[in-house]
Design a protein around this motif. Structure first.
Motif, short mmCIF file in Angstrom:
data_model
loop_
_atom_site.label_atom_id
_atom_site.label_comp_id
_atom_site.label_asym_id
_atom_site.label_seq_id
_atom_site.Cartn_x
_atom_site.Cartn_y
_atom_site.Cartn_z
N SER A 82 108.49 101.24 3.96
CA SER A 82 107.07 100.91 4.01
C SER A 82 106.33 101.40 2.77
O SER A 82 105.17 101.04 2.55
N PHE A 83 106.98 102.24 1.97
CA PHE A 83 106.47 102.70 0.66
C PHE A 83 107.66 103.36 -0.01
O PHE A 83 108.69 103.56 0.63
N LEU A 84 107.54 103.68 -1.27
CA LEU A 84 108.68 104.29 -1.97
C LEU A 84 108.99 105.65 -1.35
O LEU A 84 108.11 106.52 -1.30
N THR A 85 110.20 105.80 -0.88
CA THR A 85 110.58 107.04 -0.19
C THR A 85 110.36 108.25 -1.08
O THR A 85 110.69 108.24 -2.26
N ILE A 86 109.78 109.29 -0.44
CA ILE A 86 109.60 110.58 -1.11
C ILE A 86 110.72 111.47 -0.57
O ILE A 86 110.79 111.68 0.66
N LEU A 87 111.59 111.92 -1.41
CA LEU A 87 112.69 112.75 -0.92
C LEU A 87 113.02 113.75 -2.01
O LEU A 87 113.46 113.36 -3.10
N PHE A 90 103.60 115.82 -4.19
CA PHE A 90 103.31 114.96 -3.03
C PHE A 90 104.11 113.66 -3.03
O PHE A 90 104.60 113.23 -2.01
N HIS A 91 104.13 113.01 -4.17
CA HIS A 91 104.86 111.74 -4.22
C HIS A 91 106.09 111.89 -5.11
O HIS A 91 106.32 111.12 -6.04
N GLY A 92 106.91 112.92 -4.80
CA GLY A 92 108.11 113.20 -5.59
C GLY A 92 109.21 112.19 -5.30
O GLY A 92 109.68 112.05 -4.17
N CYS A 107 111.49 114.96 3.26
CA CYS A 107 111.71 113.52 3.28
C CYS A 107 110.51 112.84 3.95
O CYS A 107 110.22 113.12 5.12
N ASP A 108 109.80 112.03 3.20
CA ASP A 108 108.62 111.30 3.71
C ASP A 108 108.95 109.83 3.52
O ASP A 108 109.03 109.34 2.39
N ALA A 109 109.20 109.14 4.62
CA ALA A 109 109.68 107.76 4.52
C ALA A 109 109.32 107.00 5.78
O ALA A 109 109.03 107.58 6.83
N SER A 114 105.94 102.27 9.68
CA SER A 114 106.00 103.63 10.19
C SER A 114 105.92 104.57 8.99
O SER A 114 106.18 104.15 7.86
N ASP A 115 105.58 105.83 9.26
CA ASP A 115 105.42 106.82 8.18
C ASP A 115 105.65 108.20 8.80
O ASP A 115 104.82 108.66 9.59
N ASN A 116 106.77 108.80 8.48
CA ASN A 116 107.09 110.14 9.01
C ASN A 116 107.52 111.07 7.89
O ASN A 116 108.05 110.61 6.88
N GLY A 119 95.47 112.93 7.34
CA GLY A 119 96.18 111.70 7.67
C GLY A 119 95.31 110.49 7.42
O GLY A 119 94.12 110.62 7.12
N HIS A 120 95.92 109.34 7.55
CA HIS A 120 95.26 108.07 7.22
C HIS A 120 95.54 107.07 8.33
O HIS A 120 96.45 107.26 9.15
N MET A 121 94.79 105.97 8.32
CA MET A 121 95.11 104.88 9.25
C MET A 121 96.41 104.22 8.82
O MET A 121 96.75 104.21 7.63
N VAL A 175 100.79 100.84 4.93
CA VAL A 175 101.05 102.20 5.41
C VAL A 175 99.80 103.07 5.25
O VAL A 175 99.50 103.89 6.13
N HIS A 176 99.06 102.88 4.18
CA HIS A 176 97.67 103.40 4.12
C HIS A 176 96.82 102.19 4.48
O HIS A 176 96.46 101.38 3.62
N ASP A 177 96.49 102.05 5.73
CA ASP A 177 96.00 100.75 6.20
C ASP A 177 94.68 100.36 5.53
O ASP A 177 93.71 101.12 5.54
N ASP A 204 99.46 111.93 11.38
CA ASP A 204 99.15 113.36 11.57
C ASP A 204 100.09 114.09 10.61
O ASP A 204 101.28 114.20 10.91
N GLU A 205 99.57 114.50 9.44
CA GLU A 205 100.49 115.00 8.41
C GLU A 205 99.97 116.22 7.65
O GLU A 205 99.68 116.15 6.46
N PRO A 206 99.86 117.36 8.37
CA PRO A 206 99.47 118.57 7.65
C PRO A 206 100.63 119.09 6.80
O PRO A 206 101.80 118.79 7.07
N LEU A 216 104.83 117.95 7.79
CA LEU A 216 105.39 117.29 8.98
C LEU A 216 104.46 116.12 9.29
O LEU A 216 103.24 116.28 9.30
N GLU A 217 105.04 114.97 9.56
CA GLU A 217 104.20 113.79 9.77
C GLU A 217 104.72 112.93 10.92
O GLU A 217 105.90 112.57 10.96
N ASP A 218 103.82 112.65 11.85
CA ASP A 218 104.08 111.67 12.89
C ASP A 218 102.90 110.72 12.96
O ASP A 218 101.83 110.99 12.40
N1 GLY Z 1 103.58 109.04 3.48
C1 GLY Z 1 103.09 108.89 2.15
C2 GLY Z 1 101.61 108.96 2.09
O1 GLY Z 1 100.96 108.99 3.11
O2 GLY Z 1 101.07 108.93 1.00
#
Ligand code: GLY
Ligand code: MN
Length: 458
Positions: free
Chosen positions: A214-219, A226-228, A243-245, A255-257, A338-340, A345-347, A387-389, A427-429
């Motif tokens: 849903s976006f370039l995986t951050i791992l 943040f966007h490594g 891992c943010d993917a 999805s975004d976790n 967090g975002h919508m 993915v950032h709606d 929800d991503e603190p 952590l993000e859900d």
């Molecule tokens: N999960 C990546 C971002 O929200 O920017």
């Protein structure tokens, strides 16, 4: 694609909300990567998908409110194209599939808007569309975004912000693929494996289900970036892998976790300390998010809890409310809670964050850290939020603020220095706001409690 009736109903509601004029919803064109025939994988515009459902490039949807009629505009392909692509349905058939009565070639679009005083369009994020719209309407391409219709933007945001049952089902499908991606990453995480290798596994899982990331995986072992991007560095024992993917389904819901895995298999005591604060902040949101709650207040509740817990560790000091009011916590949490989330993915971020996440009651903050919050307004049933603190130790920020003496009453710089190589934890859900609270989306929740993570990867 949803049923024909879904698109008919959505356009009817849009008509009522905008009231008068003619609406043009531009679909995306193919975007060349390095030469015209070698294009990036096609991604349709999300608002076009929402109202017109079709995945083909080179289409424009028209809702003529004043004359009560609708068109799908686009050129049919001919034999010169068919030999390369095979059969492609006609624009007429594509229109019929989503309940649009009329279709016409692109050359007709200018005629449809001739002499019309109210032409509504959305701000495009792609430059080719800025040129296309600029040419059509006689506007300089650089002014096309600014001259977009505020009435249309607000109507679209109103509709897309509240997810229907069929949209939630689609997001849940994305969550199921996201679960497979994240659990695979956690299992593959061990010293010596490169970040890129694991990133590639995730992309392959998404693709193998007909989805994409849903976006370039951050791992990365550098969670503080943040966007490594995943690098060719092998994972190192003792560090953490962030891992943010997420996945995006064939119908383009996301999805975004984010999960953090100890590369050695066990968290160190110091990693446990920081992780457990992020975990508590993440869980606070699940406890408290509900209709009517301002997301800005939810963000600040998290900042206060984080500050209290960082004080216990000797990283912060002083009065918690004053520290958060001053923005001292942004040494550790520099982004928004967090975002919508939906088809983007950032709606709807492309429509202008200020219209998506804010209103007359809640305006964006200008304070460092909270100014990155992408939504502040009151939650409504049907909103999907991430929800991503996180807590991050960013050496460049530590050095800058320390040199400037920033927030000396609240920040314990000697202690912070001990963590400068720590990295970062997030952590993000994804949560759905319900009638009286919220629900974490996904049938299976990716393990995140410390003991569950260690047990899962052992
Ligand atoms: N999960 C990546 C971002 O929200 O920017
Ligand atoms: Mn996110």
């Amino acid at each position: 694609m949803f049923t024909k009736q879904t698109y008919i109903n959505r356009r009817q509601t849009l008509k009522e909300k905008v009231g008068s004029g003619i609406i043009l919803i531009f679909g995306h064109n193919d975007a060349p990567a390095n030469y015209p025939a070698n294009a990036y994988k096609f991604r349709q515009d999300s608002s076009f998908l929402y109202y017109f459902g079709q995945q083909r490039d080179g289409l424009v949807g028209v809702v003529d409110i004043d004359n009560d009629c609708e068109y799908l505009i686009g050129d049919d392909i001919d034999i010169e194209d068919i030999i390369w692509t095979g059969f492609v349905p006609s624009v007429h058939d594509l229109a019929e599939e989503v309940g649009v009565a009329h279709s016409a070639p692109m050359a007709q679009l200018a005629k449809l808007i001739e002499g019309r005083p109210e032409v509504h369009y959305l701000p495009p994020c792609r430059h080719d569309l800025m040129i296309q719209i600029g040419d059509l309407l006689g506007i300089h391409p650089l002014q096309v975004r600014d001259k977009a219709s505020l009435r249309l933007i607000k109507a679209v945001v109103d509709m897309r912000a509240v997810k229907t049952t069929e949209e939630i089902e689609e997001i849940e499908r994305a969550m199921a693929i996201g679960y497979k991606m994240h659990t695979t990453a956690m299992k593959a995480c061990r010293p010596g494996v490169t970040e890129k290798y694991i990133g590639g596994l995730l992309a392959g899982i998404a693709e193998s289900y007909g989805c994409k990331e849903s976006f370039l995986t951050i791992l990365t072992m550098h969670g503080e970036i943040f966007h490594g991007d995943p690098s060719l560095r092998p994972l190192e024992a003792g560090r953490l892998m962030l891992c943010d993917a997420g996945a995006e389904t064939v119908n383009n819901y996301c999805s975004d976790n984010t999960r953090v895995t100890p590369i050695s298999g066990k968290f160190s005591p110091r990693q446990r300390d920081i992780y457990s604060i992020v975990e508590a902040c993440h869980d606070l949101v699940i406890d408290r998010a509900c209709p009517g709650k301002k997301w800005m207040d939810m963000h600040l509740d998290v900042c206060r809890l984080m500050t209290d817990r960082l004080k216990d560790l000797g990283l912060m000091k002083g009065n918690t409310d004053d520290a958060v009011e001053a923005g001292a916590h942004a040494m550790f949490l520099q982004h928004g809670l967090g975002h919508m989330m939906g088809m983007d993915v950032h709606d709807m971020e492309g429509l202008g964050q200020v219209y998506v996440g804010f209103d007359d009651e809640v305006r964006p903050s200008t304070q460092f850290g909270t100014n990155c919050l992408r939504c502040g307004r009151r939650l409504q049933p049907g909103f999907v939020m991430t929800d991503e603190p996180g807590i991050y130790f960013i050496p460049a920020l530590i050095d800058k603020w320390k040199a400037e003496g920033m927030h000396r009453d609240f920040l314990c710089y000697d202690k912070i220095e001990e963590y400068r190589d720590f990295g970062g934890i997030r952590l993000e859900d994804d949560i759905l706001i319900t009638d009286n609270g919220c629900r974490v989306l996904g049938e299976q929740i990716i393990p995140y409690h410390i003991d569950d993570v260690e047990a899962f990867i052992s």
